[in-house]
Design a protein around this motif. Structure first.
Motif, PDB file in Angstrom:
ATOM      1  N   PRO A  13      -2.081  -2.626   2.293  1.00  0.00           N
ATOM      2  CA  PRO A  13      -3.296  -3.393   1.940  1.00  0.00           C
ATOM      3  C   PRO A  13      -3.807  -3.055   0.531  1.00  0.00           C
TER       4      PRO A  13
ATOM      5  N   ASP B 119       0.616   8.989   5.412  1.00  0.00           N
ATOM      6  CA  ASP B 119      -0.260   8.080   4.665  1.00  0.00           C
ATOM      7  C   ASP B 119       0.093   8.260   3.182  1.00  0.00           C
TER       8      ASP B 119
ATOM      9  N   CYS C  14      -0.934   6.734   0.582  1.00  0.00           N
ATOM     10  CA  CYS C  14      -2.036   6.648  -0.393  1.00  0.00           C
ATOM     11  C   CYS C  14      -2.722   8.014  -0.518  1.00  0.00           C
TER      12      CYS C  14
ATOM     13  N   THR D  71       6.577   1.000   6.746  1.00  0.00           N
ATOM     14  CA  THR D  71       7.782   0.565   7.469  1.00  0.00           C
ATOM     15  C   THR D  71       7.494  -0.668   8.320  1.00  0.00           C
ATOM     16  N   GLY D  72       6.294  -0.692   8.951  1.00  0.00           N
ATOM     17  CA  GLY D  72       5.910  -1.833   9.798  1.00  0.00           C
ATOM     18  C   GLY D  72       6.902  -2.030  10.939  1.00  0.00           C
ATOM     19  N   SER D  73       7.467  -3.235  11.043  1.00  0.00           N
ATOM     20  CA  SER D  73       8.414  -3.543  12.130  1.00  0.00           C
ATOM     21  C   SER D  73       9.859  -3.360  11.696  1.00  0.00           C
TER      22      SER D  73
ATOM     23  N   LEU E 278       8.112  -9.235   6.826  1.00  0.00           N
ATOM     24  CA  LEU E 278       8.640 -10.024   5.717  1.00  0.00           C
ATOM     25  C   LEU E 278       9.835 -10.834   6.204  1.00  0.00           C
TER      26      LEU E 278
ATOM     27  N   SER F 220      11.565  -4.964   9.390  1.00  0.00           N
ATOM     28  CA  SER F 220      12.302  -6.184   9.018  1.00  0.00           C
ATOM     29  C   SER F 220      12.952  -6.014   7.641  1.00  0.00           C
TER      30      SER F 220
ATOM     31  N   ARG G  82       4.453   3.451  15.525  1.00  0.00           N
ATOM     32  CA  ARG G  82       5.279   2.485  14.793  1.00  0.00           C
ATOM     33  C   ARG G  82       6.424   3.194  14.073  1.00  0.00           C
TER      34      ARG G  82
HETATM   35  C1  LIG Z   1       2.652  -5.543   6.995  1.00  0.00           C
HETATM   36  S1  LIG Z   1       3.276  -4.076   7.618  1.00  0.00           S
HETATM   37  C2  LIG Z   1       4.836  -3.914   6.812  1.00  0.00           C
HETATM   38  C3  LIG Z   1       5.866  -4.836   7.368  1.00  0.00           C
HETATM   39  C4  LIG Z   1       7.255  -4.570   6.854  1.00  0.00           C
HETATM   40  N1  LIG Z   1       7.353  -4.839   5.425  1.00  0.00           N
HETATM   41  C5  LIG Z   1       8.276  -5.404   7.599  1.00  0.00           C
HETATM   42  O1  LIG Z   1       8.916  -6.289   6.983  1.00  0.00           O
HETATM   43  O2  LIG Z   1       8.441  -5.211   8.806  1.00  0.00           O
HETATM   44  C6  LIG Z   1       2.310  -2.870   6.760  1.00  0.00           C
HETATM   45  C7  LIG Z   1       2.481  -1.492   7.349  1.00  0.00           C
HETATM   46  O3  LIG Z   1       1.975  -0.566   6.415  1.00  0.00           O
HETATM   47  C8  LIG Z   1       1.385   0.504   7.145  1.00  0.00           C
HETATM   48  N2  LIG Z   1       0.464   1.201   6.226  1.00  0.00           N
HETATM   49  C9  LIG Z   1      -0.718   0.744   5.772  1.00  0.00           C
HETATM   50  N3  LIG Z   1      -1.265   1.635   4.930  1.00  0.00           N
HETATM   51  C10 LIG Z   1      -0.394   2.680   4.839  1.00  0.00           C
HETATM   52  C11 LIG Z   1      -0.391   3.905   4.138  1.00  0.00           C
HETATM   53  N4  LIG Z   1      -1.403   4.233   3.352  1.00  0.00           N
HETATM   54  N5  LIG Z   1       0.681   4.729   4.284  1.00  0.00           N
HETATM   55  C12 LIG Z   1       1.708   4.384   5.071  1.00  0.00           C
HETATM   56  N6  LIG Z   1       1.754   3.229   5.775  1.00  0.00           N
HETATM   57  C13 LIG Z   1       0.720   2.393   5.668  1.00  0.00           C
HETATM   58  C14 LIG Z   1       0.733  -0.182   8.330  1.00  0.00           C
HETATM   59  O4  LIG Z   1       0.551   0.706   9.392  1.00  0.00           O
HETATM   60  C15 LIG Z   1       1.739  -1.288   8.652  1.00  0.00           C
HETATM   61  O5  LIG Z   1       2.617  -0.880   9.645  1.00  0.00           O
END
Ligand SMILES: C[S@@+](CC[C@H](N)C(=O)[O-])C[C@H]1O[C@@H](n2cnc3c(N)ncnc32)[C@H](O)[C@@H]1O
Length: 339
Positions: free
Chosen positions: A181, A161, A163, A110-112, A85, A114, A138
């Protein structure tokens, strides 16, 4: 330790952002004895340790400027492990989630990291971020970064996870953010984690995801649903030319009608030249550069079914203009409250 407090001097271990030039910002971690190569020559870390942030440092072929990192600058240089983001969306998220020092905020994934950096800064020093990521490496990388940046005391980074397993928080969170997603799959556990009056935000690129999320939010008693798209609208400086009709000197309309009629009529070539000459003499140079330059232009006008040529004045001036097509869609932000 360079994110947690405002510092004057650089210390070993600090994450420093090097301003190398317009659109050229790089990050480095200060370690005694190390050397960093820049396009302006080699930079010894020892040159920086003990020196003030924000002061130019000379290299062999030019200067660079070491800056203390902020979440906004970090977003520009961080190692991308996922899509991230950016500040346009992040600023709206922090504002609409009503974050303030002391707030407890939850994030997945958490992703990266940001967004995480901006969330932590908003709730410091007595608030907390609980961030969840189902990708193990990650999650570990983000946790290591938070520690390196001196933010470890304000954040819990968990590998989970959300969800499938939920947040395991009971009415503790003031705000909750989902960048997943399928955010609708964890709205049940989100409603358990939030306190009464808590705020939620989900980020989704597609409208179909937004629709499913809104349905899940309504089913779980969330109210005040609002969907926003944040676009930054850059204006560029452009020269434009606008035509306008010269009605002559207005004072003459009341005093000398005949004269006014003559003046309003299209001037002949000689009159035009005379007029331009007088105007150029009278015009103050400063006013000309502020208001733009004027010129005569021939235009075809039709009156009573008859087309005739007419001279109109055109003024060329500088203005700020937005793009005709708005680019930069990242995603939709869906906000709601839980009462
Ligand atoms: C688009 S990234 C997020 C980026 C973050 N908002 C940033 O600004 O850096 C989405 C993240 O959600 C994680 N993710 C997807 N489904 C998930 C779940 N059910 N539980 C936890 N993490 C999940 C993915 O592995 C990915 O690292």
């Amino acid at each position: 330790m360079s994110f947690a407090t405002n510092k004057r001097l650089m210390e070993e271990g600090d994450t420093v952002l090097l301003y190398v030039g317009y659109d050229n910002l790089v990050q480095m971690q200060l370690a005694r004895g190390s050397v960093h190569q820049t396009r302006y020559g080699a930079l010894k870390h020892d040159q920086l340790i003990g020196a003030p942030y924000g002061k130019k440092v000379e290299c062999s072929k030019g200067w660079i400027c070491p800056l203390q990192p902020t979440p906004e600058l970090w977003t520009l240089v961080l190692p991308h492990r996922t899509q991230i983001l950016y500040t346009t969306d992040i600023s709206m998220i922090v504002f609409q989630l009503h974050l303030k020092p002391g707030s407890v905020v939850v994030e997945a994934g958490t992703g990266s990291g940001s967004l995480s950096h901006a969330l932590i800064r908003s709730v410091m020093p007595n608030g907390r971020l609980h961030t969840f990521e189902f990708h193990e490496e990650r999650c570990a990388a983000a946790r290591k970064e938070f520690e390196q940046h001196g933010l470890g005391d304000y954040v819990t980074a968990k590998h989970r996870d959300v969800c499938a397993a939920g947040f395991e928080l009971d009415k503790e969170a003031d705000a909750l953010f989902l960048d997943l997603p399928a955010p609708w799959e964890c709205i049940t556990s989100a409603s358990h984690a939030l306190r009464q009056g808590g705020r939620i935000c989900t980020f989704s690129p597609c409208m179909e995801q937004v629709q499913r999320t809104c349905e899940a939010l309504k089913d779980h008693g969330f109210t005040d649903l609002t969907v926003l798209e944040c676009l930054s609208r850059p204006f560029t400086v452009q020269n434009i030319k606008l035509s306008y009709v010269d009605f002559g000197d207005q004072t003459e309309i009341t005093t000398d009608k005949k004269n006014t009629v003559d003046k309003a009529a299209p001037p002949c070539k000689k009159e035009r030249e005379d007029c331009e000459e007088t105007e150029v003499k009278m015009e103050d140079q400063q006013t000309r550069s502020d208001q733009g330059s004027e010129s005569w232009e021939e235009q075809t006008v039709s009156s009573g079914g008859q087309a005739s040529k007419c001279a109109v004045k055109a003024r060329e001036f500088k203005t700020g203009a937005p793009p005709l097509v708005m680019q930069g869609h990242t995603g939709f932000l869906t906000f709601a409250s839980l009462y």
